[in-house]
Design an enzyme around this catalytic site. Structure first.
Site, PDB file in Angstrom:
ATOM      1  CE1 TYR A 441       0.933  -0.195   4.348  1.00  0.00           C
ATOM      2  CE2 TYR A 441      -1.377  -0.625   4.819  1.00  0.00           C
ATOM      3  CZ  TYR A 441      -0.073  -0.484   5.254  1.00  0.00           C
ATOM      4  OH  TYR A 441       0.206  -0.643   6.586  1.00  0.00           O
ATOM      5  CD  GLU A 442      -0.157   5.324   2.177  1.00  0.00           C
ATOM      6  OE1 GLU A 442      -0.105   6.198   1.285  1.00  0.00           O
ATOM      7  OE2 GLU A 442      -1.018   5.333   3.063  1.00  0.00           O
ATOM      8  N   GLY A 443       1.317   2.938  -2.609  1.00  0.00           N
ATOM      9  CA  GLY A 443       2.102   2.806  -3.839  1.00  0.00           C
ATOM     10  C   GLY A 443       3.008   1.608  -3.732  1.00  0.00           C
TER      11      GLY A 443
END
Length: 597
Positions: A441-443
């Protein structure tokens, strides 16, 4: 197991000796009167007590019980509500908040250590205040003064929570294709419609209100990411006096059933013409979100280190106490039927690898946090510009390399336990499952690698690299005659030259091979991360070598030499892979990937 203890001595070493934070803070008017060495140590000490005594004991049950959903309502695991109350009463949610709206205004260098402690204790718990801090940061940077006054104080206090609502079922990394829309109403508000997924803390029972930051498009906005705006969408609307009013038309449709972080509610959020309020200007939403993302992506790296630190502490204790087999060089514990696991070279290799990555990662996250503090607080414009370049360059490395190494460390910790690492009661298998999400997550880490190489290196012909490489070069030159650092400086210099050379190759070949960046990105980021950790270990060794007669500093040098001699050489494998180019990745026809052919 819940016997986590914050690595206070290492945190103090980085803060006061390696980075001399209190001297830096005296140059920053906004924090100079707020923080000194004694205040910083007191904050760390209290954070250590809270995380070890209150939060860590909840972690295993949070995995066993998980967050639950029923008829749109989410219940967090037993004990979370009380721990969250204590967390908020201690002011931890306001630690780095804007003092004008109830925050303490502490620098990120200090706050990052408290983050790590909380993540070490329980990732599931830590995610709730973490998302609120991120949402608060975005509002503090971009909202109107009226909006700040409306929301920030209650968010800093923990009375209200915050979320980030970006991802949609069809739009993950490619936010430009999102379909959530926001239609302007006559009273200046907007009606938001659409579905957002993977929303951490989108619904929970810890706070009386939840302030959703939602990305959506206003009809007629430009296509793609240039047409995205940001909106505040409260769970409960507010009356004129600031009290809670009617329930907004935003609901939690379900929560995800996940591999790990089961105590954190990962929600599907449905917006049915929900009332929202524009943050800042139209079509600037993605820019606003990225203000927060630099902090959040560093937070992901810190999350990884936090989990890996807990894994190491437990694995080292187990290796010392568990007796299995005899040492290859002769009996070490004659009074016992076997020697401890710690006598075996491979067990030591696993533990030293964990510790080298953990301590290197902690130093690197502190270094990046320092740059964020300079950007935010420094009065020197040149210094701020250099720090901004470093933040842009190093943020994807902090997110991706730190979490990749943390996942490796947690796997090694599980392996030290052998069969006991595979059963639930020891906690290692939970750490492996929990920390896995930090790479996603978060890229995803692949996206971070593309950001590093494609945007931050190739697109600007290495402009950001010049700042970082010049700093490392200066350090190498300054320490060239330091006999205590002989084992660190030459390998660091060699790694730097290798990365410089392969960067030139990639930039040159990209002109004719547009797949070169994509084919090289993850290996380049790994090589970049290894170089960065080598620099961090050299910085730490320079300080440790001054007092090497003490156990703490001796251990630091032992682990540092292990990193340089046993882990830094991985850089050669990554560089050789890059030199192979994109051909072997791209030449196989798409249809042959299907086994049914």
């Amino acid at each position: 197991m819940s016997n986590y203890q914050a690595p206070m001595r290492d945190m103090q070493f980085l803060l006061h000796e390696v980075f001399n934070a209190e001297k830096l803070w005296t140059t920053m008017p906004a924090v100079a009167e707020l923080i000194d060495k004694d205040t910083a140590d007191a904050i760390l000490s209290e954070g250590a007590k809270l995380t070890a005594g209150v939060i860590a004991p909840l972690n295993r049950n949070s995995d066993e019980q998980g967050a639950t959903w029923s008829n749109g309502e989410v219940t967090t695991p037993d004990g979370f509500a009380k721990a969250y109350q204590l967390y908020c009463e201690g002011g931890w949610g306001s630690l780095s908040g804007d003092p004008e709206h109830g925050g303490m205004g502490m620098p990120k260098m200090l706050q990052s250590f408290v983050e790590e402690m909380t993540q070490s204790a329980s990732i599931s718990f830590a995610l709730y205040p973490m998302l609120t801090a991120g949402a608060s940061l975005a509002l503090s940077a971009h909202a109107s003064e009226e909006m700040k006054q409306t929301y920030l104080e209650n968010m800093y206090s923990g009375k209200w929570a915050g979320t980030m609502c970006l991802t949609e079922p069809h739009a993950g990394s490619d936010l430009g294709i999102m379909t959530a829309k926001a239609e302007a109403l006559d009273d200046g508000s907007f009606a938001l419609s659409g579905t957002k997924i993977f929303i951490t803390g989108g619904e929970q029972d810890l706070t009386e209100n939840i302030i959703h930051l939602v990305l959506a498009k206003i009809p007629g906005a430009p296509e793609g990411p240039r047409g995205i705006s940001m909106f505040v969408v409260p769970k409960f609307l507010l009356n004129n006096d600031g009290s809670l009013g009617a329930r907004n038309t935003v609901t939690c449709g379900s929560i995800e059933h996940k591999m790990g972080i089961k105590g954190s509610a990962t929600c599907v959020m449905n917006f049915d013409t929900a009332t929202g309020f524009l943050v800042g200007e139209e079509n600037k939403g993605l820019n606003y979100m990225f203000t927060m993302m630099n902090y959040e992506r560093l937070g992901m790296g810190i999350q990884g280190v936090g989990a890996a630190e807990t894994s190491y502490q437990q694995a080292a204790e187990y290796a010392i106490e568990r007796i299995q087999g005899r040492s290859a060089t002769g009996v070490k514990s004659a009074d016992k039927k076997a020697d401890s696991l710690i006598v075996h070279p491979d067990v030591r290799k696993m533990l030293l690898t964990m510790r080298a990555f953990n301590e290197g990662g902690r130093c690197f996250s502190t270094y990046v946090a320092k740059q964020l503090d300079i950007v935010k607080f420094s009065a020197d414009e040149t210094e701020k510009q250099q720090a901004e370049a470093l933040v842009a360059l190093l943020t994807p490395v902090a997110k991706a390399f730190m979490t990749d190494m943390a996942y490796e460390s947690c796997n090694l910790g599980q392996m030290v336990f052998g069969g006991h690492g595979y059963v639930r009661e020891w906690g290692q298998e939970q750490l492996v499952r929990d920390v896995r999400i930090a790479q996603i997550y978060e890229g995803t880490n692949g996206i971070q690698a593309l950001d590093l190489l494609g945007r931050k290196v190739v697109a600007n012909k290495g402009k950001f690299l010049d700042v970082y490489f010049a700093e490392i070069t200066t350090f190498i030159e300054q320490q060239a005659n330091n006999q205590e650092l002989t084992g660190f400086i030459a390998p660091l210099a060699g790694a730097l030259e290798k990365l410089k050379a392969i960067t030139v190759v990639i930039i040159a070949e990209n002109a004719d091979d547009k797949n070169m960046v994509g084919a090289s990105a993850t290996d380049y980021l790994a090589a970049f991360g290894l170089l960065s950790y080598a620099y961090m270990w050299a910085l730490m060794a320079e300080q440790a070598s001054k007092q090497s007669e003490h156990d703490f500093y001796q251990a630091k040098l032992y682990v540092g030499h292990f990193f340089i001699e046993r882990l830094l050489p991985r850089i050669d494998g990554h560089i050789h892979a890059i030199e192979a180019g994109s051909k072997t990745l791209m030449e196989m026809p798409e249809g042959l990937f299907n086994y049914n052919h």
